[in-house]
Design an enzyme around this catalytic site. Sequence first.
Site, short mmCIF file in Angstrom:
data_model
loop_
_atom_site.label_atom_id
_atom_site.label_comp_id
_atom_site.label_asym_id
_atom_site.label_seq_id
_atom_site.Cartn_x
_atom_site.Cartn_y
_atom_site.Cartn_z
N GLU A 164 0.83 -1.21 0.00
CA GLU A 164 0.00 0.00 0.00
C GLU A 164 0.86 1.26 0.00
O GLU A 164 0.68 2.16 -0.82
CB GLU A 164 -0.91 -0.01 1.23
CG GLU A 164 -1.84 1.18 1.32
CD GLU A 164 -2.98 1.10 0.31
OE1 GLU A 164 -3.80 0.19 0.42
OE2 GLU A 164 -3.02 1.95 -0.59
N ASP B 224 1.16 4.02 -3.07
CA ASP B 224 0.67 5.38 -2.88
C ASP B 224 1.77 6.40 -3.12
O ASP B 224 1.58 7.40 -3.81
CB ASP B 224 0.13 5.56 -1.45
CG ASP B 224 -1.09 4.69 -1.18
OD1 ASP B 224 -1.68 4.16 -2.14
OD2 ASP B 224 -1.46 4.54 0.01
N SER C 125 -7.26 1.69 -3.98
CA SER C 125 -6.06 2.18 -3.31
C SER C 125 -5.16 2.93 -4.27
O SER C 125 -4.45 3.84 -3.87
CB SER C 125 -5.25 1.00 -2.75
OG SER C 125 -5.82 0.54 -1.57
#
Length: 669
Positions: A331, A335, A586
Amino acid sequence: MRSHLLALGATLVASVLATPSSTYVRHEKRTSLPSGWRTDGKLPGHEILPMRVALSQSNLDKAEEYLMEVSHPDSPKFGQHWSTEEVAKAFAPKQESVNAVTEWLKSSGIAPERISRSQSLGWLQFDATVAEAEDLLKTKYYLHRHTDTGKPHVACNDYHIPKHLSRHVDFITPTVHFDAKIPQVDVPRRPIEVRYLEGRPPKTTLSTAAVGVPVQTKAAVQVITNPKNSYHPKKGADVDIHRLSDELRMCNVHITPNCLRALYRFPPNSRANRKNSYGIVEYTPQAYLQGDLDLFFANFSTNQVQRTPTTDLIDGAVVQNIVESFAYNGESDLDLEYAMALVNPQPVTLYQVGDLVEGASFNTFLDAIDGSYCTAGGGDDPTQDPPYPDPLPGGYTGPKNCGGFAATKVISTSYGYNEADLTAAYERRQCNEYMKLGLQGTTIIYSSGDNGVAGNLRQCISTNSTGNGTTYNDGTSGKFNPGFPSTCPYVTSVGATQVVPGASVTAPEEACETVIFSGGGFSNVFPLPSYQATAVKSFFANFPPPYTAAQFNNTQKTRGFPDISANGANYVVAVDGVFTLVYGTSASAPVVGSIITLINQVRLDRGKSSVGFINPTLYANPGILNDITLGGNQGCGTPGFTAVKGWDPVTGLGTPNFPKMLSKFLSLP
Ligand SMILES: *[C@@H]1O[C@H](CO)[C@@H](O)[C@H](O)[C@H]1NC(C)=O
Ligand SMILES: *[C@@H]1O[C@H](CO)[C@@H](O)[C@H](O)[C@H]1NC(C)=O
Ligand SMILES: *[C@@H]1O[C@H](CO)[C@@H](O)[C@H](O)[C@H]1NC(C)=O
Ligand SMILES: *[C@@H]1O[C@H](CO)[C@@H](O)[C@H](O)[C@H]1NC(C)=O
């Protein structure tokens, strides 16, 4: 004289309260234990409970009006954002509420010297024995234990307060609420998934391991140290970086920064504005690896090699490197690699939240960027939000971070709860904090979820109602399971699209149906906001979904989500030293955050404000987005909703059209 009158008032109140429970009304209830918890008997009457009363804030009825004034494109005050002080002052609880609750406590035997108030009177606090609390709230307290970790938790099933106090009290703790720290939900959750590059990825991934998994389990420490933990996303084969040479022709099989620029027509950035800022929020133990950023930059953003995010460590946060795997790095790497590359050279702030032991909740983060939440306005719930200093061994021992970090102009978060995980009162209070950040000119972005109309871990709300309240099933049937904070009308919820398989990067996209399905649907808690009314009405009028109240709140009076979407399939991400493909909203959220950051930059360059809360402008100008009209978001044994002309609860209003968005936002004051 004066004090006598006051004493008389107190006596009168006491005598009313002493009359039967008819003057009491149930304030909150929970009809079942969250899965994974069992009751371990009554709590002895002499145990001490740290009671806190969350007082109702004032002027919340005007909140939407205030926010529209600074965010609606037709408002002459667009962009005239409020200061932190103005926000704190506008919403501080009324003295009347403080007095009414204090009188009740006094008359119930809680002596005034035992009661303390938070700085702005948002909370009243006192210690009480279990017997006192049970008498006060007409309830019984039980000790519960988590079946896996043995962790104890004190709660009652419902509680009551005098009827005349209902409007003065948001909620009281500890009562019905249960632990809801982010890692407990989200490290186990598969925020993103990886699949093999070779061949076409399967249409769906069956996560049988998730079935029957408790909704709220596993303290962060367990996730970090327990090798038996079965939640980790599956890691696919590496991407052969040499096959990416013809990047823009391959966007239907791998997404790179240049694919996103081509899809949404925004150029590489070339400068930074000191007033501009962009924040990415990550919850420990999720962590980025600098080596991964460098590998990514070496291939896709060469002048950023060795560039780090500006890191704000909140409440003992660490960017941990104890465990390195896709579950812990996927994650954060995703990002930061994309956000940093897309807004380069604008710096990106990483808000790393929570220590390795307690973890953190969204409220922990809100505390850190908005002092009014932890001291003034008061929003924390000690039974749901981790305490700092951390009482557990090895935890963070410094003071709680309160208001010490500036809010960036855009804040993107790719984590979420099921709306049904938390109580409505808790969600409303947190949602109002997003409203306050919008008033101050911050754009709050949340990913909408990866399981279509189902919730985290692909679970749905069981319709096997035995009066035991919300329970989740294996996701093959039941009620749709909307996500929070996406259902909060004051955030911008981002769904996922994909390049149509085999199609070019210039062709219209469709709803993401590769590996994940875009989270979307309608809230069971939040009413329909004014800015969205026309869009939702026209959706129901023109494309009535083939479901009933058995699947979702179909009154047409509740908040629909997502608001906007962006590509969420086949992202090339460097994780743990290799390139892998990643899927999820995400990925979509930080891309939308990056685009808003680029728009802010041009507005700030021209002496204008940041855009702040963008939803009113998007809904009033749907033409600045690329409408998505193909695909759906299946779940709960149904095809889910369908992407149609106009807004839909799959892809929202559509994907960004940067030139049109920029020109619209530049035309506003
Ligand atoms: C991309 O990354 C690989 C793996 O580190 C490296 O060998 C290659 O040189 C990089 N490509 C470019 C164009 O920098
Ligand atoms: C209801 O519960 C029963 C027994 O546990 C189960 O067999 C059935 O599939 C459930 N039905 C639904 C709609 O979840
Ligand atoms: C509902 O609660 C009762 C009492 O706690 C319990 O015996 C029963 O098994 C529960 N039913 C379901 C479906 O969880
Ligand atoms: C549906 O939403 C409306 C508006 O928020 C609310 O009044 C109603 O109680 C909800 N219905 C159900 C069944 O949850």
